[in-house]
Design an enzyme around this catalytic site. Sequence first.
Site, mmCIF file in Angstrom:
data_model
loop_
_atom_site.group_PDB
_atom_site.id
_atom_site.type_symbol
_atom_site.label_atom_id
_atom_site.label_comp_id
_atom_site.label_asym_id
_atom_site.label_seq_id
_atom_site.Cartn_x
_atom_site.Cartn_y
_atom_site.Cartn_z
ATOM 1 N N TYR A 1 -34.260 72.032 -68.675
ATOM 2 C CA TYR A 1 -33.693 71.923 -67.336
ATOM 3 C C TYR A 1 -32.278 71.353 -67.439
ATOM 4 C CZ TYR A 1 -32.739 70.249 -62.650
ATOM 5 O OH TYR A 1 -32.147 70.014 -61.440
ATOM 6 N N HIS B 1 -30.726 74.052 -60.816
ATOM 7 C CA HIS B 1 -30.528 74.219 -59.370
ATOM 8 C C HIS B 1 -29.038 74.314 -59.083
ATOM 9 C CE1 HIS B 1 -34.458 72.024 -59.550
ATOM 10 N NE2 HIS B 1 -34.781 73.028 -58.722
#
Lengths: 903, 168
Positions: free
Chosen positions: B77, B116
Amino acid sequence: MGSSLPPKEANLFKLIAKSYETKQYKKGLKAADQILKKFPEHGETLAMKGLTLNCMDSKAEAYELVRKGLKNDLKSHVCWHVYGLLYRSDREYREAIKCYRNALRIDPENIQILRDLSLLQAQMRDLGGYVETCRTLLTLKPNHRNYWIAFAIAHHLNKEPSKAVDILIAYEGTLEEDYPPDNERYEHSEMLLYKISLLEEAGDLEKALEELNNKLVKIVDKLGAKEIQASLLLKLHRYKEAEKSYVNLLEINSENHRYHEGLKKSLGISVENGTEGVDTVTKLTDLYSDLQRKYPKSVAMKRIPLDFLEIGSFRSAVDEYMRPLLRKGVPSLFSDLKSLYSQPGKAHVLEEILLGYESSLRMNGSFPGSTEQEPPSTLLWTLFLLGQHFDRRHAFDKALQKINEAILHTPTVIDLYLMKGRIFKHAGDALAAAALADEARSMDLADRFLNSECVKRMLQADQVEQAEKTASLFTKDGDQHNNLYDMQCMWYELASGDSYYRQGLLGKALKKYLAVEKHYADMVEDQFDFHTYCIRKMTLRAYVHMLRFQDHLHSHRFFHQAAISAIRCYLRLFDSPPKSAAEEEEAAMRGMAPAEKKKLRQKQRKEAARAKKQEAEEKLKEEEAAFSSSNKGGKKGSQPPKTADTDPDGEKLLQVEDPLGEATKYLKLLQDHSSEVLETHLLAFEIYMRKKKYLLALQALKRQLKLGLESPDVHRCIIRFFNDVDNLPPPSTDSGKLVNSVIELERSCFKSIESKTLLQANESFLNMNKDSLRHRAAAAEVLFLLAPEQKSTAVEILESSVCSHSAGGGEIAEGVPSWGLKDCCLVYDIFSNTLKDLDAASRWKSRCADLFPFSTFFNGVKSSATCGSENYTYCRKMQASQPPGPLAANGHLPDFSALKIIS
Amino acid sequence: MGRAHEVPVSFDNVRDKNMMQLTKLNLVIFPVKYDGRYYSDALAAGDFSKLVYYGDICVGSIACRVERVSATTVKLYIMTFGILAPYRRLGIGAKLMGHILDVCHKNATVLEIYLHVQTNNEEALAFYRNFGFEVREKIENYYTDIEPPDCYLLVKELSRILKGRNTT
C-alpha cells in the site's frame, strides 16, 4: 655489573636485568629477592628491584628501594642509571639528566647511558649538552650511521647549520661509491634533501642548488626536489629559470597556490593584498588570461584573479566564476569568496550580481542573459549564498529572509538550517541558534559534524546538560567525559569552560581550561619517541620541522584561549575568594538552636564515617583492578590503570591558596609564546597590579602601548596605573624609593598623559575618539574611577553616544548600525556594575533592544527571550520535541524494534 | 532553450537516521499530518520505502506499508508518494515509480500495489494510469478534513506465474 657478588648471585643479577628488558617483571623480582636474602644491603640489586617494582605500579616503594640502593653503593653507575630511568618514567627529565651525568662520571663510555642522556637533552632542548653527548657517541662508535646523523642534527638545532653540513659530508665520505643499495634509497634521498635544506639555511644557496642538481638521480622525492629547485632559483634571483620551473610545476598541479605565488614572484610581480598598482594589475590580468586558456579546467586560475581585479573587470570575472558553482551546488562557495569582502566595493558588486541571479532564476529559470534552463537547485544555492552574504554584511533581517525562502524551496537541505542557526548566533540569539542546530542534527543522526556543531551551539546557549547528552551520542559507550578528554577534544572543553565561566561556576570552568593546558603538555611529551624513531627512519626534514613546531606549540590558538580564560578565572578567584567549607558551615549554624546544632553535628559525623568507609572500599577495588591489569599488561606502553576523577567539579581547584601565583604560571607561557597579542599584556597588567609589582605592571603597559596605541583597554590601564601609583603612600624603604623614581622617569614614555592631569588626559582621549562607542565606554569608566562624584557626567558620556548607520559601500550593508553587539553589552555592564545606575542601564537596554531585535541579552522583540516572538515559539517547540520523541534519540527507536521487515 | 545539465537521480532507503528527511518532505508536500504509526510502517517496509535524491538533495519520497496476505505473499500500500514542488516535471517521480516497480518485480512476494487518490487529482490519476494502475472503486467520504472528501482506489496487479499455489 653485579661484580661484587659471588658467581651464583652475579648470574641471578644478570637475570634481573634481562627480565627487566623482556618485561618479565615477576621473574626479575624473584631473582632479586633471592640475592637479597643473602646480601640484603646489596645496592645494585636493591635499585634493580625498585626499577622492576616501578613497572608493577608500586611507585612509592620503587623510589624507596632505588634510593636505598644508591645510598649503599654511591659509586655504582648502575644505581645512578636506574635512578635516572625512574625519574624518566615520571617525566622528571631534569632530575633524570642529573642522574645520568653522575652515572657517566663513573663510567664515561657507557653507550646505553650516553644514548639515554642524548634523548633527554634533545627533549629538554639542552642543545649544547646534546652536541657534546652526540660527539662522544660518535667518537665511540664512528661506523654507526645513526650517530653521524644525530651529531649533524645536534649542530643544526644548536644553530650551526654549516657545521652540520660538514658532518654530513664527512659521513658521505665513509660511504661506498655505489651507495645506496636499493632498499635504502629513500633514506639516502631524505638525507640528501636534508643536507640541501641545511645548505640553504646556512645561506649558501649556490651550493644548495649545485648539490641538488648533482644528486638529482639519487633523490626519490621528485616533486619535492622540483619545488626546492624552483624556490632556490627564485632566491638566487635567477628569474628566467625560476619561471620555467614554476610553469613546469603548474603543469603538474595547477591548483597549488604556492606555485602561483612562485610564478608571480619570478615574473617580478609582487602582490601585497589590495595595494597593487595599475601596472601590476595589468600584468597579472594578462598572465592569468594566458593561464586560463592553457588550463581551462583549473579553478585556481579563475579564483585568483578575483583577488586583484579592479571593480569593473571583477564584476564579469566573479559572475563567470560563480555560475557553474551555483549550478553544481557547492555549499562551501561562500567561504571561498569570504576573503573578498574586506576589499572595498566588492561586497556591493557581489550583492548586485546575486540579486540579479535570484530575480532572473525566479522569472525564467535561467541566469541573466542566458537561455539555458538551470536545474531548480540553482535557485536554492543562490538563495543560500545570498543568506550568507547578508549575514556577512550584518544585515540579519535580509539574511534570514533569504534563508527562509531557501528552506521553503527545498526543506531537506541541512546546510540551510545550520546557516540559519549561525545567523541567529551572529544576531545575538544563542538559544534559537542552538535549537536550529539541533533541528539540523535531527535530519541526519549519523553525521558527527552536525552533532558537534549542535553541541557547540548548546554550550554557547549555556545548555550544558543537554550538550553533554548530545555529545555522548557519538562517544564510546556514553562515557563521554573521559572519552572527550582522551580524544583531546579541545573545542568542547573550551566551549564548556566558557559556559561554566559565564554561569559563575569557576571550579568547573577551570577544570576544563586546565584540561586543555594538559593536552599541550602531553603534546610536548609526545615528541619523545621521535628522537630515536626519526633518526632511525631518516625522516630528517619532517623531524626538524616537528621539533620547530613543538617549540612554538604554545602559541596555538586553543592554548592561548585556554590560558587567557584560566587566568581570568584566577583573577576572579582572587577578587572574590570562595568561602571555605568551615566558614560556610558556621554561617549555616548561626541562628540555630543548640539542640538543632547537636543534631546536625551528629548527622555530619555519621555521614563522614559512611563516606570514609565507602572511600576505603573504592580504594580496595581500585588496587585490585590495578593489580589485575598489571598482571595482564606487559605490552609496551600499556596505559596506567585509570584512576577515578577525585574532583569532578573542580572544587579543589577553587581552594587554591595563591590564585595569582597560578595565574602567573600561565601568563609566563603566554608571554613567551603570544607576546604579539595585546590580551597577553592586558592580563599581565591585571595580575601585577594585584600583586603590587608596579615595575612589572609598567613593563606590561609599555608592551601594550607598542601593540595598541589607540586601544581603549590600554587607555584604561595607563590611567589606572598612574592613578594607583600617585595615590600610594610615600615609600619608606630604599627599594620603594627606587621603584618610584623609575616610574617617574618612565612617565614621559606615555605621550597621552604628558604634562596633563589624568582627568585632562581622559578628556582629550574622549575628544579624540568621540565617535567610537568602545572608547567612550573607556572614558566614562575612567572618569568615574578618577572622580566618583562626576558619575552623572560619566553616564552622560555613554548616553549621548550616537550610533551611525552604514552607508553600504564597505563590508557592512547599508543601514546596519555601526555598533557591535558585544560593545553594547559591555556598556550595559558598565551601567549596571561599575556606575551602578540601574535607570540608565534599563534605558540603555531598551535602546539596544531596538538596535538588536534578535538579541536575547537585550530582550529584543524578535529574540527567543521575548514571549510571543517567532523564535520564542520555535525554541519552545524544539524543546518539547526533545526526548522521548524519535528525533532526540540517536537511531534508537524502541517502538520500531519489534517490527520485522517482510520480504 | 535547453537543459544542458543533466543531474543524476539516485535512491536511498528510509532509515532511522534519516527519518527526519521524510518528515520534512511530508510537511510541505501533503496537507495531512502523519503520526508515528505511519513512520514505523514506512521504516518496516524496507526496500519499498525510498528517498529520492536529485544530485545531493533529497527531493521526494515514496512510503509504503507492507500488508501480509498469506505466509508468503503481501500487498503493497503506497501511503505517500511525492516530489517537492520546484523539482516536478523533471521526470523524477517517474524514475522513482519505475524504481519501486523494479523492486517489486524482483521480489516474488508482492501480489499487488494499491493506493488512494483524491478524486480531483487529475494529474496523479494520469500518472498512475501511465504505470498500469486501474481504478477499482470510488470511496466516498474517505477524507475527513479536505475537499473533496472522496477518493479512488487505484490498483496495479503484478502479473506473475505463481507456482501451483492458490492466492486468497
